[in-house]
Design a protein around this motif. Structure first.
Motif, PDB file in Angstrom:
ATOM      1  N   LEU A 155       0.805  -1.228   0.105  1.00  0.00           N
ATOM      2  CA  LEU A 155      -0.042  -0.116   0.042  1.00  0.00           C
ATOM      3  C   LEU A 155       1.089   1.341   0.012  1.00  0.00           C
ATOM      4  N   VAL A 156       1.867   1.263   0.765  1.00  0.00           N
ATOM      5  CA  VAL A 156       3.029   2.558   0.930  1.00  0.00           C
ATOM      6  C   VAL A 156       3.405   2.560  -0.577  1.00  0.00           C
ATOM      7  N   GLY A 157       4.081   1.548  -0.796  1.00  0.00           N
ATOM      8  CA  GLY A 157       4.795   1.790  -2.039  1.00  0.00           C
ATOM      9  C   GLY A 157       3.837   2.166  -3.490  1.00  0.00           C
ATOM     10  N   VAL A 158       2.801   1.502  -3.502  1.00  0.00           N
ATOM     11  CA  VAL A 158       1.969   1.923  -4.654  1.00  0.00           C
ATOM     12  C   VAL A 158       1.491   3.519  -4.216  1.00  0.00           C
ATOM     13  N   GLY A 159       1.250   3.804  -3.057  1.00  0.00           N
ATOM     14  CA  GLY A 159       0.865   5.085  -2.741  1.00  0.00           C
ATOM     15  C   GLY A 159       1.935   6.213  -3.318  1.00  0.00           C
ATOM     16  N   ARG A 160       3.198   5.914  -2.924  1.00  0.00           N
ATOM     17  CA  ARG A 160       4.202   6.786  -3.338  1.00  0.00           C
ATOM     18  C   ARG A 160       4.305   6.835  -4.868  1.00  0.00           C
ATOM     19  N   ALA A 161       4.281   5.847  -5.452  1.00  0.00           N
ATOM     20  CA  ALA A 161       4.076   5.659  -6.884  1.00  0.00           C
ATOM     21  C   ALA A 161       3.092   6.666  -7.558  1.00  0.00           C
ATOM     22  N   ARG A 162       1.927   6.593  -7.018  1.00  0.00           N
ATOM     23  CA  ARG A 162       0.818   7.250  -7.599  1.00  0.00           C
ATOM     24  C   ARG A 162       1.137   8.874  -7.013  1.00  0.00           C
ATOM     25  N   ARG A 163       1.857   9.051  -6.271  1.00  0.00           N
ATOM     26  CA  ARG A 163       2.177  10.501  -5.740  1.00  0.00           C
ATOM     27  C   ARG A 163       3.245  11.011  -6.631  1.00  0.00           C
ATOM     28  N   GLY A 164       3.785  10.029  -7.377  1.00  0.00           N
ATOM     29  CA  GLY A 164       5.058  10.514  -8.235  1.00  0.00           C
ATOM     30  C   GLY A 164       6.245  10.296  -7.638  1.00  0.00           C
ATOM     31  N   GLU A 165       6.539   9.803  -6.393  1.00  0.00           N
ATOM     32  CA  GLU A 165       7.648   9.511  -5.919  1.00  0.00           C
ATOM     33  C   GLU A 165       8.363   7.958  -6.177  1.00  0.00           C
ATOM     34  N   VAL A 166       8.706   7.916  -7.604  1.00  0.00           N
ATOM     35  CA  VAL A 166       8.941   6.618  -8.077  1.00  0.00           C
ATOM     36  C   VAL A 166       9.907   5.723  -7.517  1.00  0.00           C
ATOM     37  N   LEU A 167      11.077   6.571  -7.323  1.00  0.00           N
ATOM     38  CA  LEU A 167      12.212   6.076  -6.673  1.00  0.00           C
ATOM     39  C   LEU A 167      12.003   5.240  -5.697  1.00  0.00           C
ATOM     40  N   SER A 168      11.464   5.919  -4.523  1.00  0.00           N
ATOM     41  CA  SER A 168      10.919   5.527  -3.191  1.00  0.00           C
ATOM     42  C   SER A 168      10.122   4.326  -3.524  1.00  0.00           C
ATOM     43  N   ALA A 169       8.970   4.577  -4.158  1.00  0.00           N
ATOM     44  CA  ALA A 169       7.937   3.509  -4.356  1.00  0.00           C
ATOM     45  C   ALA A 169       8.650   2.246  -5.031  1.00  0.00           C
ATOM     46  N   GLY A 170       9.798   2.446  -5.811  1.00  0.00           N
ATOM     47  CA  GLY A 170      10.398   1.345  -6.093  1.00  0.00           C
ATOM     48  C   GLY A 170      11.129   0.213  -5.186  1.00  0.00           C
ATOM     49  N   HIS A 171      11.857   1.253  -4.399  1.00  0.00           N
ATOM     50  CA  HIS A 171      12.528   0.656  -3.105  1.00  0.00           C
ATOM     51  C   HIS A 171      11.477  -0.111  -2.288  1.00  0.00           C
ATOM     52  N   VAL A 172      10.289   0.503  -1.963  1.00  0.00           N
ATOM     53  CA  VAL A 172       9.505  -0.166  -1.075  1.00  0.00           C
ATOM     54  C   VAL A 172       9.034  -1.435  -1.576  1.00  0.00           C
ATOM     55  N   VAL A 173       8.402  -1.545  -2.965  1.00  0.00           N
ATOM     56  CA  VAL A 173       8.047  -2.544  -3.521  1.00  0.00           C
ATOM     57  C   VAL A 173       8.969  -3.684  -3.925  1.00  0.00           C
ATOM     58  N   ARG A 174      10.261  -3.365  -4.560  1.00  0.00           N
ATOM     59  CA  ARG A 174      11.139  -4.397  -4.955  1.00  0.00           C
ATOM     60  C   ARG A 174      12.119  -4.886  -4.010  1.00  0.00           C
ATOM     61  N   ALA A 175      12.380  -3.980  -3.099  1.00  0.00           N
ATOM     62  CA  ALA A 175      13.047  -4.352  -1.790  1.00  0.00           C
ATOM     63  C   ALA A 175      12.583  -5.039  -0.511  1.00  0.00           C
ATOM     64  N   GLU A 176      11.749  -4.112   0.250  1.00  0.00           N
ATOM     65  CA  GLU A 176      11.100  -4.185   1.266  1.00  0.00           C
ATOM     66  C   GLU A 176      10.098  -5.314   1.115  1.00  0.00           C
ATOM     67  N   ALA A 177       8.851  -5.105   0.101  1.00  0.00           N
ATOM     68  CA  ALA A 177       7.888  -5.986  -0.077  1.00  0.00           C
ATOM     69  C   ALA A 177       8.588  -7.570  -0.574  1.00  0.00           C
ATOM     70  N   LEU A 178       9.275  -7.330  -1.459  1.00  0.00           N
ATOM     71  CA  LEU A 178       9.995  -8.698  -2.082  1.00  0.00           C
ATOM     72  C   LEU A 178      10.718  -9.505  -1.130  1.00  0.00           C
ATOM     73  N   GLY A 179      11.499  -8.628  -0.267  1.00  0.00           N
ATOM     74  CA  GLY A 179      12.190  -9.300   0.827  1.00  0.00           C
ATOM     75  C   GLY A 179      11.181 -10.178   1.861  1.00  0.00           C
ATOM     76  N   LEU A 180      10.014  -9.352   2.356  1.00  0.00           N
ATOM     77  CA  LEU A 180       9.144 -10.042   2.850  1.00  0.00           C
ATOM     78  C   LEU A 180       8.566 -11.455   2.214  1.00  0.00           C
ATOM     79  N   LEU A 181       8.163 -11.074   1.182  1.00  0.00           N
ATOM     80  CA  LEU A 181       7.572 -12.322   0.309  1.00  0.00           C
ATOM     81  C   LEU A 181       8.597 -13.243   0.399  1.00  0.00           C
ATOM     82  N   LEU A 182       9.845 -13.251  -0.017  1.00  0.00           N
ATOM     83  CA  LEU A 182      10.931 -14.302   0.048  1.00  0.00           C
ATOM     84  C   LEU A 182      11.030 -15.032   1.172  1.00  0.00           C
ATOM     85  N   GLY A 183      11.000 -14.024   2.110  1.00  0.00           N
ATOM     86  CA  GLY A 183      11.108 -14.866   3.578  1.00  0.00           C
ATOM     87  C   GLY A 183       9.896 -15.759   3.836  1.00  0.00           C
TER      88      GLY A 183
END
Length: 262
Positions: A152-180
């Motif tokens: 939710l946080v990552g997509v919210g930031r993407a829709r706000r235009g904060e693409v770099l931060s959104a990418g980190h939240v989704v591709r690093a933080e969320a993906l890391g939790l999923l892999l765990g």
């Protein structure tokens, strides 16, 4: 590609020099190799040296801030002391050495899985035997709920235009939790790394790894949507504590609709 016998020869020659130093240095009581240094069958041309130098109390900084004791020290391009006290070393040819420093007492509090004692002048093997294989007990239900929040946080930031931060939240933080979660809940084998569930997923779950690798090449929102679909497809079945309510909240808030059939 460098022939494996040449890779192994150079890898083991480096270790042999560090072992010789540790054996001769009176302030050093032991040397421990981690990762591929403890499992030589895994060594390839991209393997680094992950070592713990075990010293007498009060002498850790003698070697942390002066790297002249390392083999080929004149070829060290950079050395950086990290916040936790470890040192990252880069050689001119791109080789990497990761160094930790401990006493026998402090080594007992480390985390690790693959370990090999190379030098032991007393107490090192016992300290290594006490090292924990992972950081505490997993809490899958908690991590699944946190994952939903990060999407939710990552997509919210993407829709706000904060693409770099959104990418980190989704591709690093969320993906890391999923892999765990996948490492805990899907059948796997000993090739998975208990300390870093991102490691060697391609060898154990190749199709799923390929799907996730393709997902993280996408923009943050479609990447997040694909991650959520993997969560629902691979984790929900047969899991009584699966956070269906949180997943539903993600889909409603982002307007994604229900999970499409595959």
């Amino acid at each position: 590609m460098t022939p494996r016998r040449d890779v192994m020869a150079r890898f083991e020659a480096f270790l042999a020099e560090v072992v010789h130093f540790a054996e001769a240095e009176p302030r050093v009581v032991g040397l421990v190799a981690f990762g591929s240094g403890a499992e030589p069958d895994r060594v390839d041309e991209w393997s680094d040296h992950d070592l713990a130098l075990v010293t007498l109390p009060g002498h850790e900084d003698d070697f942390r801030h002066d790297l002249s004791w390392l083999p080929e020290a004149a070829s060290i391009a950079a050395g950086a002391v990290e916040d936790h006290g470890g040192v990252q070393v880069i050689y001119d040819d791109g080789r990497v050495v990761e160094l930790g420093f401990a006493t026998c007492a402090s080594l007992r509090g480390w985390l690790g899985n693959a370990m090999r004692v190379l030098v032991d002048k007393g107490g090192v093997a016992d300290a290594v035997a006490a090292i924990a294989p992972r950081a505490g007990l997993p809490d899958d239900a908690r991590d699944a709920r946190v994952l939903c929040a990060r999407l939710l946080v990552g997509v919210g930031r993407a829709r706000r235009g904060e693409v770099l931060s959104a990418g980190h939240v989704v591709r690093a933080e969320a993906l890391g939790l999923l892999l765990g979660l996948l490492a805990q809940r899907l059948p796997g084998d000993e090739r998975l790394d208990s300390l870093d569930p991102r490691r060697r997923v391609e060898q154990v779950h190749p199709e799923l790894a390929a799907r996730l690798a393709a997902a993280v090449r996408l923009d943050p929102e479609p990447a997040a949507r694909e991650i959520l679909e993997v969560v629902e497809e691979h984790l929900a079945p047969g899991w009584p504590d699966f956070p269906h309510r949180a997943v539903g909240a993600v889909r409603r808030r982002l307007g994604w609709g229900p999970l499409p059939p595959r």
